[in-house]
Structures are given as C-alpha cells and as structure tokens.
Write a protein that holds these residues in place. Structure first.
Motif, short mmCIF file in Angstrom:
data_model
loop_
_atom_site.label_atom_id
_atom_site.label_comp_id
_atom_site.label_asym_id
_atom_site.label_seq_id
_atom_site.Cartn_x
_atom_site.Cartn_y
_atom_site.Cartn_z
N SER A 225 0.83 -1.22 0.00
CA SER A 225 0.00 0.00 0.00
C SER A 225 0.85 1.26 0.00
CB SER A 225 -0.92 0.00 1.22
OG SER A 225 -0.15 0.11 2.41
N ILE A 226 0.17 2.38 -0.18
CA ILE A 226 0.85 3.68 -0.16
C ILE A 226 -0.12 4.72 0.38
CG2 ILE A 226 0.19 4.35 -2.53
CD1 ILE A 226 3.14 5.47 -2.71
N ASP A 227 0.41 5.71 1.10
CA ASP A 227 -0.42 6.78 1.65
C ASP A 227 -0.88 7.72 0.55
OD1 ASP A 227 -0.72 9.65 3.00
OD2 ASP A 227 -0.97 8.15 4.57
N LYS A 228 -2.08 8.25 0.67
CA LYS A 228 -2.64 9.12 -0.37
C LYS A 228 -1.85 10.41 -0.54
CE LYS A 228 -5.93 11.72 2.50
NZ LYS A 228 -7.34 12.13 2.67
N ASN A 229 -1.09 10.81 0.49
CA ASN A 229 -0.32 12.05 0.42
C ASN A 229 1.12 11.83 -0.03
OD1 ASN A 229 -2.37 13.89 1.32
ND2 ASN A 229 -2.14 12.97 3.36
N ASP A 230 1.49 10.57 -0.30
CA ASP A 230 2.84 10.28 -0.78
C ASP A 230 2.95 10.68 -2.25
OD1 ASP A 230 5.44 9.38 -0.87
OD2 ASP A 230 5.00 7.43 0.02
N TYR A 231 4.20 10.75 -2.73
CA TYR A 231 4.43 11.13 -4.12
C TYR A 231 4.02 10.02 -5.08
CZ TYR A 231 7.46 14.95 -2.47
OH TYR A 231 7.95 16.08 -1.86
N LEU A 232 3.52 10.43 -6.26
CA LEU A 232 3.26 9.46 -7.33
C LEU A 232 4.54 8.74 -7.73
CD1 LEU A 232 0.83 11.54 -9.56
CD2 LEU A 232 0.28 9.40 -8.40
N PHE A 233 5.67 9.46 -7.68
CA PHE A 233 6.94 8.82 -8.02
C PHE A 233 7.25 7.68 -7.06
CE2 PHE A 233 11.46 8.21 -8.40
CZ PHE A 233 11.71 8.39 -9.75
N ASN A 234 6.93 7.85 -5.78
CA ASN A 234 7.17 6.77 -4.82
C ASN A 234 6.23 5.60 -5.04
OD1 ASN A 234 9.34 7.92 -3.51
ND2 ASN A 234 8.11 8.97 -1.97
N ALA A 235 5.04 5.88 -5.58
CA ALA A 235 4.14 4.78 -5.95
C ALA A 235 4.76 3.95 -7.06
CB ALA A 235 2.78 5.34 -6.40
N LEU A 236 5.34 4.64 -8.04
CA LEU A 236 6.04 3.94 -9.12
C LEU A 236 7.20 3.12 -8.58
CD1 LEU A 236 6.59 3.48 -12.17
CD2 LEU A 236 7.92 5.58 -12.14
N LEU A 237 7.95 3.72 -7.66
CA LEU A 237 9.08 3.03 -7.05
C LEU A 237 8.63 1.78 -6.31
CD1 LEU A 237 12.11 3.02 -6.22
CD2 LEU A 237 11.46 4.40 -4.25
N LYS A 238 7.53 1.87 -5.58
CA LYS A 238 7.03 0.73 -4.80
C LYS A 238 6.54 -0.39 -5.73
CE LYS A 238 5.60 1.29 -0.64
NZ LYS A 238 4.89 1.63 0.63
N MET A 239 5.86 -0.02 -6.81
CA MET A 239 5.43 -1.02 -7.79
C MET A 239 6.64 -1.75 -8.37
SD MET A 239 2.37 0.87 -9.90
CE MET A 239 0.82 1.36 -9.11
N PHE A 242 8.32 -4.18 -5.61
CA PHE A 242 7.59 -5.40 -5.26
C PHE A 242 7.06 -6.15 -6.49
CE2 PHE A 242 7.28 -2.83 -1.38
CZ PHE A 242 7.71 -3.77 -0.44
N GLY A 243 7.31 -5.60 -7.68
CA GLY A 243 6.88 -6.29 -8.90
C GLY A 243 5.38 -6.43 -9.01
N VAL A 244 4.64 -5.38 -8.62
CA VAL A 244 3.17 -5.41 -8.70
C VAL A 244 2.71 -4.29 -9.62
CG1 VAL A 244 2.92 -6.41 -6.40
CG2 VAL A 244 2.93 -3.91 -6.65
N ASP A 245 1.49 -4.39 -10.12
CA ASP A 245 0.98 -3.33 -11.00
C ASP A 245 -0.21 -2.60 -10.39
OD1 ASP A 245 -0.98 -5.21 -11.26
OD2 ASP A 245 -0.59 -5.65 -13.37
N ARG A 246 -0.40 -2.75 -9.07
CA ARG A 246 -1.44 -1.99 -8.37
C ARG A 246 -1.05 -1.87 -6.90
NH1 ARG A 246 -3.18 -6.84 -9.68
NH2 ARG A 246 -4.51 -6.21 -11.42
N LEU A 247 -1.50 -0.79 -6.27
CA LEU A 247 -1.27 -0.54 -4.86
C LEU A 247 -2.57 -0.17 -4.18
CD1 LEU A 247 1.89 1.80 -5.04
CD2 LEU A 247 1.90 -0.63 -4.41
N MET A 248 -2.79 -0.64 -2.96
CA MET A 248 -3.91 -0.16 -2.16
C MET A 248 -3.52 1.22 -1.59
SD MET A 248 -6.50 -2.18 -2.07
CE MET A 248 -6.85 -3.79 -2.78
N VAL A 249 -4.42 2.16 -1.72
CA VAL A 249 -4.17 3.53 -1.24
C VAL A 249 -4.87 3.71 0.10
CG1 VAL A 249 -4.42 5.99 -1.76
CG2 VAL A 249 -3.98 4.36 -3.61
N ARG A 250 -4.17 4.33 1.06
CA ARG A 250 -4.72 4.47 2.41
C ARG A 250 -4.64 5.93 2.87
NH1 ARG A 250 0.52 2.65 2.80
NH2 ARG A 250 1.85 3.88 4.18
N ASP A 251 -5.53 6.28 3.78
CA ASP A 251 -5.37 7.53 4.51
C ASP A 251 -4.99 7.17 5.94
OD1 ASP A 251 -7.71 6.69 5.73
OD2 ASP A 251 -8.99 8.16 4.71
#
Length: 609
Positions: A225-239, A242-251
C-alpha cells in the motif's frame, strides 16, 4: 537591443525571471549597455559606482582583495554580479573583464526597489534549502514533470471492494464486475490481503477450484500500500520494488481505493514499466542487455525532467537489483546456489548509484555449499555483469575475488581481523560492508555479519573517532571568502565526490553506526539521525538537500561524459554551470564545511580541518 528583446533577455536571467511583466519593464528601462575591453577593471563600489551588472557577452572575473587577486568566480553570459557588494555581503571584491565583454548595468536604486518583490528578494536572502527547492521546482516546470512530484490522491483510483476470506469465487467476480475493478481487499481474521482477477483465473484454470470455492487460498499477503499524500513517483518506485501493478491507497484511518499502474503511467510518460516487462520476460543474458540500455535511457529521461537524483537513484537501484537477481537465476541453471546470499555494497547498497561506475559485491554462503563450484560460478557471474555494463571494481571488490566469496564463519572472522589489524584499506572495506544490502538468497546471513561488525565497534572505544577521520581526508574546494577552488584545466573542474559527496556520506555513515541505525541510504540515515536528535531538523534537511544537489551535478556531468564517449568520473566543469548553479555550489560547499566541523567536534578531532 530593442526593449522587447531586452525584456526577453531579462526573463532568462535568475532572479529576474520571477518578476511580473510590469517590473521586468521597469528593470529593462533602467539598464545601460556598457563595453569593457580585455583586462579592463569594472568599476563597482557602494559609494561611487553602485551598480548591478548582467553579462550579455564575454566573461568577467571576480576577485577578493585579500586573496592576492585570485579568481573567486567567473561570470559568463546571462550571469549577474555586484549584488554581494550592494547588499553589503562582500565589500572587498574587484572585477575585471577576462575578454571583450558587453554588460547591462542597473543602478542600485532600481535594484533596491525590485527587492520589494518577495520572490526576487528570496534569491539573495533565502537559505540553501529554499534555494534548492526553488531550483528543482523550476526544472520540473520547464520540463512539464510536476506530475511526478504530485500526491497519489490526485490520481484516478479504482473503487475499494472489501470481502471476507470465505467469499466464493462467483461472488468475488460479481463484485469486481459491479464495481469495475480487478482487485479486492480481503480480510481474514487479523490479516488483510489482496486478490486479483489473475489470481481467480489461475485458481479456476490451473488449481482446480470451481465457482463455489472460497477465495481464501488465492489471496496474496501482505497488502502492498501507499499513503494518499505520498508522491506518485514513490508509488512507481514501490510497484517496481515489489513487482506489482497496483497498490492499495490508504489515509490515516483505512484503505480508500486502488491505484493501477496504467493510470499512473497515464499521468507521466515513463519507461520503468517497459524495463520491468523486459526483465520479467528475460530468459538469457542477451535479453538482459536490452534492460541495461532501457535503464540508461530511463536515467537520462528522468534527469532531463528535473526529478531529484535521490528519487532516480532509488528507482534505478531497484531495477539494477532485479536485473542482478535475474542474472543469478539465469546462470544458476541447476539451482545449486539459490540459498547463497549475494550482496551489493557501497553506493549500490545505499541505493545511490545512478550511472554504473563500478561494482562492489560479495557472496556469503553456508558451510554445506560446494565452495569450489560456487567460486567458478562467481567467476562467470562477474564476467557477465561486466558484459552487462557493470564495470569491474578497481579494488577488485567483487564475487570473483575469493576474499569476497566466503562462508558466513570465514566472513565473520575476516571482519574481526579488519578490526584487529586496521589499515586505511580495511576501514574502506568496513565502510562498504556497512552499506550492504542482500539481493539474492538468505538476507539473515548479512544481518548476522553486520551484528558481528557492530559488536566489534562496541568493544573499541576509540574506533569511531578513527573511522570518522576520513571525513577530513579531502579539502572542501571553497576558499576563505567563498570562491570556488578549481583545477587548472580548460573547464575549471571540481571533483564533487572528494569535495562534498564523500564527506557527507561517510560522516552520516559514522553517526548511523554510533546510534545503531540499520538503514543504509544516506537520506534515510539523516532522517533517523534527526529523530535521534543528533542534529536539528533544519540542518538535517539542509544536509540532505546539499547531498542531492551535488549528486545532481555529478549525474549531469556523467551523462554528458557518457554521451561524448569520454571516461566517466566525479568531476564537473564549473565553466559549464549557470550562475545560479555556481552560487548554489558555493552554498553547498559551505554546508559541507559546517558538517565537517560538526563531525570534528562530535568525535573530538580538534585540528583535523
């Protein structure tokens, strides 16, 4: 030059580019065009010649009276000079034309009026952190890459569908169809996981489940997962990590939706998805050759878009590690060495290497492993890494060297020997091992090896003070009055690694070792040192931003050298820098000197500087 052309010229010069049209016009109307012959002195003083100058053509040397006329700085086209004297920040500066020079000259009275504009004034009075922040913002705006630094919450999210683990496959598919999604959050007691449409297809087609079967055995744990206030770039980094193509977004309270890679890619063009796809499909070393070129293209693209080098490095190092792990799998055809621990060290271990300059790696293995067969495998592995564009280490710190291919017990004994028989080379070995991260095999072996290292440090009261002395090894290339001290070559170059990058990295490394910080990335270590109150938030942020700026300049230099087929090193030609970059570089080296003084006092090394 026509007034419209003069306004256009000013709009390209920092900080005049921050002025609105009306103030730009005021500035332009106050400008005189002045010619200076080669070696002619340029009159500038607060009392008799109070002017701000902007160079249109030629070059101007700035000197300090007390440094015997040595150059403090060189100003080329689009650069400005004189502000330091007008603002009484420096009063003993002199200027002369290095070659025939045309400048625009503005009276101090107009300059002082322009300082009423907060954005204009900030250029002269802000600290380095704010200046660097503005610098990166400007780069991102110019390249239309702001989206990379936007928050996740601006992206289109798929609906969050939550199911129990006992839900049937049929109901799960119906829910996915109803909410137009292909992933659901699954709760199973205290655990939470994710199930995707691909998981359902595999369950039905391969594992023999039917539509009435529960989804419990097809759920993946844990939730990435990733926090809704985190950077989009960090979402790309996390994908990527972990070799995934989707992340759960949390507040702060709960999960709120699902971010898909395809939506992420629609927000900014990026090649990392292509790299990952090529990696996943690779079955030969030849396939991996394509990956290294794709990574190089990705680095150049992100750098041109103004993305901070810190973020580029994290993404690139994730890709490099996946490439190295994939190479291990391809070469280990009989799966003899799947449990062997392959580690990367130094800048690779810190996730700070962007351009492949060398490789620092090692292997830790169990006593039961056939050491001779592994040694032969490691020779092949090192050779193939070199072919893939990872240059050999000049110090031979590679798995092909028997000293860096050892059983866990032998490696631990070698670490103890480094402490008992210290030398400059062995201090360097300890440094890069502290930065190590496991890429392949059992990571616990590396954790135990680092525990041996930490135990040895605790036994030796004076070790850290000796270890930290390397921070003072190289002089900071800045003079007493703020002039850059450059090499006497054609481009007036500076070694950025020796001058600033290494002292920050090693000083932070020493402090992290002292305070038991296990993270390896320098920026993460700085954050933890702030949390440990080793230094305050302001200085920690300043230190991190300084390191990022120096690494950015180094990356730009390396990419230029690579494009020109020149040897890659850590130098930057100061003549190629804009005036803003030169000013920021002076500020950055000032921060480096402050940090050196901090380390000197912290470890009681008086007189080391």
């Amino acid at each position: 030059m026509a007034m419209s052309e003069l306004i256009g010229f000013l709009a390209q010069v920092h900080p005049f580019d921050r002025l609105p049209e009306a103030e730009l016009q005021t500035a332009a109307q106050a400008m005189d065009l002045v010619y200076f012959a080669r070696d002619q002195a340029i009159p500038l003083s607060q009392k008799t010649d109070p002017y701000l100058y902007l160079v249109l053509k030629g070059r101007v040397a700035e000197c300090h009276d007390e440094e015997g006329g040595n150059h403090c700085a060189l100003y080329g086209p689009n650069a400005q000079f004189g502000a330091a004297m007008l603002l009484q920040q420096q009063t003993q500066l002199t200027y002369h034309a290095v070659e025939e020079t045309l400048t625009y000259r503005m009276a101090n009275s107009t300059f002082q009026r322009l300082l009423n504009n907060p954005d204009f004034e900030a250029f002269y009075f802000n600290d380095i952190t704010e200046k660097l922040s503005r610098f990166h913002q400007q780069l991102q705006m110019e390249s239309s890459s702001e989206a990379m630094m936007d928050a996740v919450k601006i992206a289109p999210l798929h609906a969050l569908v939550t199911l129990g683990a006992s839900t049937s496959i049929k109901v799960c598919v119906e829910q996915m169809e109803a909410y137009k999604t292909d992933a659901c959050l699954v709760t199973n007691g205290d655990k939470q996981g994710v199930i995707t449409s691909s998981d359902l297809l595999r369950g039905l087609a391969i594992h023999g489940f039917d539509l009435t079967s529960s989804i419990a055995d097809m759920v993946s744990y844990p939730v990435i997962s990733i926090d809704k206030n985190d950077y989009l770039f960090n979402a790309l980094l996390k994908m990527t990590r972990f070799g995934v193509d989707r992340l759960m977004v949390r507040d702060k309270q709960a999960f709120i939706g699902v971010l898909h890679q395809k939506e992420l890619m629609s927000l900014f063009a990026n090649q990392s998805g292509l790299v990952m796809l090529t990696l996943e499909r690779a079955t030969s070393v030849a396939d991996l050759q394509k990956v290294t070129q794709q990574i190089d293209d990705l680095v150049a693209g992100l750098s041109n878009k103004g993305v901070k080098t810190h973020y580029i490095a994290k993404l690139v190092n994730e890709l490099h590690r996946k490439l190295q792990a994939k190479l291990w799998q391809i070469l280990d055809t009989d799966q003899q060495f799947t449990e062997v621990t392959f580690i990367v060290m130094g800048s690779e271990g810190r996730s700070e290497q962007v351009v492949r300059t060398d490789q620092d790696n090692a292997v830790i293995f169990d006593e039961a492993v056939d050491s001779q067969a592994l040694a032969q495998f490691c020779q092949t592995y090192s050779a193939e890494l070199i072919q893939l564009g990872f240059p050999p280490c000049p110090g031979n710190i590679m798995v092909s060297n028997p000293q860096w291919c050892l059983s866990e017990a032998a490696f631990a004994q070698q670490v103890i020997d480094w402490f008992e028989n210290p030398s400059q080379e062995r201090f360097m070995h300890l440094s890069i091992l502290l930065d190590a991260q496991a890429v392949q095999g059992d990571p616990s072996r590396l954790e135990r090896l680092k525990a041996v290292l930490s135990a040895q440090v605790k036994k030796r009261q004076m070790f850290l003070a000796q270890f930290a002395r390397s921070v003072m090894q190289f002089d900071t290339p800045i003079g007493l009055f703020g002039r850059l001290i450059t090499q006497k070559d054609a481009g007036h170059s500076i070694d950025l690694k020796k001058g600033g990058i290494f002292p920050i990295i090693h000083g932070v490394r020493c402090l992290a070792l002292e305070y038991g910080i296990v993270k390896t990335n320098t920026h993460w270590r700085i954050r933890d040192l702030i949390n440990h109150h080793v230094f305050d938030e302001k200085f920690g942020v300043e230190l991190g931003e300084t390191l990022n700026f120096l690494n950015t300049l180094r990356l730009q230099g390396m990419l230029h050298q690579k494009s020109m087929a020149l040897p890659i090193d850590n130098s930057i030609k100061t003549d190629t820098l804009s005036q803003l970059q030169q000013d920021l570089l002076k500020d950055a080296f000032g921060v480096v000197n402050n940090f050196k003084k901090f380390v000197e006092q912290h470890y009681k090394m008086e007189g080391a500087l």
